[in-house]
Design an enzyme around this catalytic site. Structure first.
Site, short mmCIF file in Angstrom:
data_model
loop_
_atom_site.label_atom_id
_atom_site.label_comp_id
_atom_site.label_asym_id
_atom_site.label_seq_id
_atom_site.Cartn_x
_atom_site.Cartn_y
_atom_site.Cartn_z
N ASP A 34 0.85 -1.18 0.00
CA ASP A 34 0.00 0.00 0.00
C ASP A 34 0.90 1.24 0.00
OD1 ASP A 34 -2.35 1.63 0.50
OD2 ASP A 34 -1.68 1.75 2.58
N ASP A 87 -0.31 5.07 0.85
CA ASP A 87 -0.60 6.08 1.86
C ASP A 87 -0.50 5.51 3.28
OD1 ASP A 87 -1.90 8.59 0.26
OD2 ASP A 87 -2.40 6.69 -0.70
#
Length: 300
Positions: free
Chosen positions: A89, A91
């Site tokens: 991922d 963020d």
């Protein structure tokens, strides 16, 4: 020995010593001698588990034995520790910020958008409608603001470039897969050194955000689908894959990987993930794979 417990502390604040390793070893069945991966920071303890306990329960036992030390514990089989596929991922994982929250600051709604982001990442509301709602608030914002956000607000999570560079140098394929936007992932993936990136597309009209995102939205099922697609493309076994994230939309991907890690994860993610990193930086994922500090590759 069939399994290994890896103990990791933050490189900026080492917490491991021989006393801690002795306590950890006592909590593991048929434990061997500890092996330092980086003195004071990371060590392996090989052992053979009893059949009645899973890896998460064993890790919890070790954490309890450490009596509150700020040390991460990951338990896994020794076989196939070094992964050949890495999905991450973006963020609040590979970077320290939420890009959509930073964009929202330019139109004066950061607090409102950040609250929605937090609820979505905690799994309290569905990701897709939450994304549409937040993107709608960006309508009319100049698209070139992305340059300023990346330059002035985005900070790479410590250890990320070394993690990706070391894995790639040892034959792994790396993919940044985000529920965020390609305007960010394309550049941030290049900054960190990923092979490729996947994310959502913000619609733009006359050089301004249109307030919409191209459908279908890349959410939790698309992240899992990316893991499956790349596993098949490179003809890998499940236990040769690694995935990390912090939000609820990462859970299927984390649970679908050979080793899934909640990286400073929200409570629901930490509860669902087979492994957790709460104290170390991203180089923790190299120690978990058995790399010694001397094997790390740090990009210039």
């Amino acid at each position: 020995m069939t399994h290994v417990a890896t103990l990791i502390s933050n490189p900026a604040a080492p917490r491991l010593d021989d006393v801690a390793l002795k306590s950890a070893r006592a909590a593991l069945p048929a434990a061997g001698e500890p092996v330092w991966l980086d003195p004071g920071i990371a060590a392996d303890i090989p052992f053979t588990p009893a059949a009645e306990k899973n890896q998460s329960a064993l890790a919890s036992d070790v954490r309890a034995a450490l009596h509150g030390h700020l040390v991460d514990v990951v338990v896994q089989p020794i076989a196939n520790r070094r992964k050949r596929l890495f999905l991450a991922d973006m963020d609040s994982t590979m970077i320290g910020q939420e890009c959509i929250d930073e964009l929202a600051d330019y139109v004066g709604v950061k607090a409102h958008v950040a609250a929605i982001t937090e609820r979505a990442m905690r799994g309290e509301i569905d990701f897709e409608p939450a994304l549409r709602e937040r993107v709608a608030l960006l309508k009319g914002l100049s698209a070139d603001v992305v340059d300023d956000v990346i330059k002035t607000r985005i900070r790479l999570t410590p250890g990320g470039p070394a993690l990706v560079a070391t894995m790639r140098a040892n034959g792994a394929h790396t993919c940044l897969v985000s529920g965020g936007f390609t305007l960010f992932t394309a550049r941030i993936a290049a900054m960190i050194g990923f092979n490729e990136d996947r994310a959502n597309i913000l619609d733009i009209a006359n050089d301004k955000f249109a307030g919409t995102v191209t459908e279908p939205i890349l959410g939790k099922q698309a992240k899992l689908a990316t893991l499956k697609e790349l596993t098949a493309r490179f003809n890998l076994k499940r236990d040769e894959t690694l995935a990390i994230g912090d939000g609820a939309n990462d859970i299927p991907m984390i649970q679908g990987a050979g080793l899934g890690v909640a990286y400073h994860g929200k409570p629901a993610v930490a509860a669902a993930a087979p492994a957790q990193i709460d104290h170390g930086d991203l180089t923790a994922l190299l120690f978990v794979q058995g790399y010694r500090r001397s094997e790390f590759i740090t990009p210039k």
